[in-house]
Design a protein around this motif. Structure first.
Motif, PDB file in Angstrom:
ATOM      1  N   VAL A   1       7.091  -1.962  -7.189  1.00  0.00           N
ATOM      2  CA  VAL A   1       6.642  -3.348  -7.041  1.00  0.00           C
ATOM      3  C   VAL A   1       5.316  -3.401  -6.284  1.00  0.00           C
ATOM      4  O   VAL A   1       4.400  -4.157  -6.638  1.00  0.00           O
ATOM      5  N   ASP A   2       5.211  -2.573  -5.270  1.00  0.00           N
ATOM      6  CA  ASP A   2       3.992  -2.516  -4.468  1.00  0.00           C
ATOM      7  C   ASP A   2       2.790  -2.154  -5.327  1.00  0.00           C
ATOM      8  O   ASP A   2       1.706  -2.737  -5.194  1.00  0.00           O
ATOM      9  N   ARG A   3       2.975  -1.219  -6.259  1.00  0.00           N
ATOM     10  CA  ARG A   3       1.863  -0.806  -7.109  1.00  0.00           C
ATOM     11  C   ARG A   3       1.472  -1.897  -8.112  1.00  0.00           C
ATOM     12  O   ARG A   3       0.297  -2.048  -8.459  1.00  0.00           O
ATOM     13  N   VAL A   4       2.448  -2.651  -8.588  1.00  0.00           N
ATOM     14  CA  VAL A   4       2.127  -3.773  -9.477  1.00  0.00           C
ATOM     15  C   VAL A   4       1.267  -4.796  -8.729  1.00  0.00           C
ATOM     16  O   VAL A   4       0.254  -5.283  -9.249  1.00  0.00           O
ATOM     17  N   VAL A   5       1.654  -5.107  -7.500  1.00  0.00           N
ATOM     18  CA  VAL A   5       0.895  -6.071  -6.687  1.00  0.00           C
ATOM     19  C   VAL A   5      -0.518  -5.551  -6.428  1.00  0.00           C
ATOM     20  O   VAL A   5      -1.501  -6.305  -6.505  1.00  0.00           O
ATOM     21  N   ALA A   6      -0.632  -4.250  -6.143  1.00  0.00           N
ATOM     22  CA  ALA A   6      -1.954  -3.660  -5.925  1.00  0.00           C
ATOM     23  C   ALA A   6      -2.808  -3.796  -7.185  1.00  0.00           C
ATOM     24  O   ALA A   6      -4.010  -4.090  -7.107  1.00  0.00           O
ATOM     25  N   GLY A   7      -2.200  -3.596  -8.351  1.00  0.00           N
ATOM     26  CA  GLY A   7      -2.924  -3.745  -9.608  1.00  0.00           C
ATOM     27  C   GLY A   7      -3.397  -5.168  -9.835  1.00  0.00           C
ATOM     28  O   GLY A   7      -4.502  -5.388 -10.341  1.00  0.00           O
ATOM     29  N   VAL A   8      -2.574  -6.128  -9.477  1.00  0.00           N
ATOM     30  CA  VAL A   8      -2.970  -7.537  -9.587  1.00  0.00           C
ATOM     31  C   VAL A   8      -4.198  -7.806  -8.723  1.00  0.00           C
ATOM     32  O   VAL A   8      -5.165  -8.449  -9.154  1.00  0.00           O
ATOM     33  N   GLY A   9      -4.171  -7.294  -7.499  1.00  0.00           N
ATOM     34  CA  GLY A   9      -5.314  -7.484  -6.609  1.00  0.00           C
ATOM     35  C   GLY A   9      -6.588  -6.876  -7.165  1.00  0.00           C
ATOM     36  O   GLY A   9      -7.655  -7.498  -7.136  1.00  0.00           O
ATOM     37  N   ALA A  10      -6.478  -5.652  -7.688  1.00  0.00           N
ATOM     38  CA  ALA A  10      -7.645  -4.992  -8.279  1.00  0.00           C
ATOM     39  C   ALA A  10      -8.185  -5.789  -9.454  1.00  0.00           C
ATOM     40  O   ALA A  10      -9.397  -5.924  -9.638  1.00  0.00           O
ATOM     41  N   SER A  11      -7.280  -6.332 -10.261  1.00  0.00           N
ATOM     42  CA  SER A  11      -7.683  -7.122 -11.434  1.00  0.00           C
ATOM     43  C   SER A  11      -8.425  -8.385 -11.026  1.00  0.00           C
ATOM     44  O   SER A  11      -9.428  -8.756 -11.639  1.00  0.00           O
ATOM     45  N   VAL A  12      -7.935  -9.055 -10.005  1.00  0.00           N
ATOM     46  CA  VAL A  12      -8.591 -10.278  -9.526  1.00  0.00           C
ATOM     47  C   VAL A  12      -9.995  -9.954  -9.018  1.00  0.00           C
ATOM     48  O   VAL A  12     -10.957 -10.686  -9.278  1.00  0.00           O
ATOM     49  N   PHE A  13     -10.116  -8.831  -8.313  1.00  0.00           N
ATOM     50  CA  PHE A  13     -11.440  -8.435  -7.813  1.00  0.00           C
ATOM     51  C   PHE A  13     -12.402  -8.159  -8.958  1.00  0.00           C
ATOM     52  O   PHE A  13     -13.522  -8.670  -8.995  1.00  0.00           O
ATOM     53  N   ILE A  14     -11.951  -7.345  -9.910  1.00  0.00           N
ATOM     54  CA  ILE A  14     -12.866  -6.924 -10.973  1.00  0.00           C
ATOM     55  C   ILE A  14     -13.134  -8.054 -11.967  1.00  0.00           C
ATOM     56  O   ILE A  14     -14.112  -8.014 -12.718  1.00  0.00           O
ATOM     57  N   ALA A  15     -12.278  -9.086 -11.968  1.00  0.00           N
ATOM     58  CA  ALA A  15     -12.505 -10.233 -12.850  1.00  0.00           C
ATOM     59  C   ALA A  15     -13.860 -10.876 -12.591  1.00  0.00           C
ATOM     60  O   ALA A  15     -14.469 -11.450 -13.504  1.00  0.00           O
TER      61      ALA A  15
END
Length: 233
Positions: free
Chosen positions: A109-123
């Motif tokens: 779950v932690d890694r999914v949340v980290a991926g969401v954060g990375a996606s928001v940044f790179i958006a």
């Protein structure tokens, strides 16, 4: 007459903004790839085989993929700078607390949340660079941020963090990368700004007409298919 970023802001200011976003790209990819050197230790501690442990990369990409469009909409609503800080901060916090995970599902779950954060940044990461440059300088700037900085972060996560894992253990090494990401988010919050004449980058209402225009943009679809091929490769 409205002036362009090339005339209204100093040359040094533009490259300062590029440096800040490039640091964000380094931190983003570091926290993306730093999980790989810890696979053996995580697998041993959580009693998972290599395929299950390596699935943590796919889980990061799951969060990374599903948040791209919402990340862009969020940027439209709250502004480019806040979105950059929020995305990188979220990824950093997720990696910072990863060392506290008691089992594989919690780390997943932690890694999914980290991926969401990375996606928001790179958006908005690419846009945060391109709004400051024009003509051939845009290509150079994007190459430094998305090419060089992205690769530096990935290399640090894969190689440098293997030594930190060996020396400190994954429960310390992963949070250390997370703290670096959070610190970088703070630096961006303090130092980054958008060009003064581009007021909509500070946040604007989301409209149906705007969504239709975006979804009907031919160049956008070409760019998206190209990125899909690149990520697939």
């Amino acid at each position: 007459m409205t002036s362009s970023p090339m005339t209204s802001d100093s040359y040094a200011e533009r490259w300062k903004m590029l440096a800040l976003i490039s640091l964000g790209f380094v931190a983003m990819t570091l926290n993306w790839f730093d999980i790989a050197p810890a696979f053996d230790a995580i697998g041993t501690e959580f009693h998972t085989d290599i395929s299950t442990t390596a699935f943590l990369i796919s889980l990061f990409l799951l969060g990374y993929g599903i948040a791209h469009v919402p990340g862009g909409m969020l940027a439209t609503r709250i502004g480019m700078k806040r979105t950059l800080v929020l995305g990188l901060g979220l990824e950093g916090v997720a990696d910072s607390v990863s060392g506290l995970c008691r089992n594989y599902p919690e780390l997943a779950v932690d890694r999914v949340v980290a991926g969401v954060g990375a996606s928001v940044f790179i958006a908005v990461g690419f846009g945060a660079v391109s709004v400051w440059f024009e003509h051939h300088e845009t290509t150079v700037a994007l190459g430094l941020a998305d090419g060089a900085a992205f690769s530096v972060g990935a290399a640090a996560g894969l190689y440098l963090w293997s030594y930190l894992d060996a020396a400190l253990g994954w429960r310390v090494a992963l949070p250390l990368a997370g703290v670096l990401a959070v610190s970088t988010a703070v630096v961006i919050a303090v130092g980054f700004r958008t060009p003064a004449e581009k007021k909509t980058l500070g946040g604007a209402a989301i409209t149906l007409d705007g969504l239709r225009e975006s979804l009907g943009n031919r160049q956008l679809w070409i760019y998206g298919v190209t990125l899909l091929g690149a990520y697939g490769a």
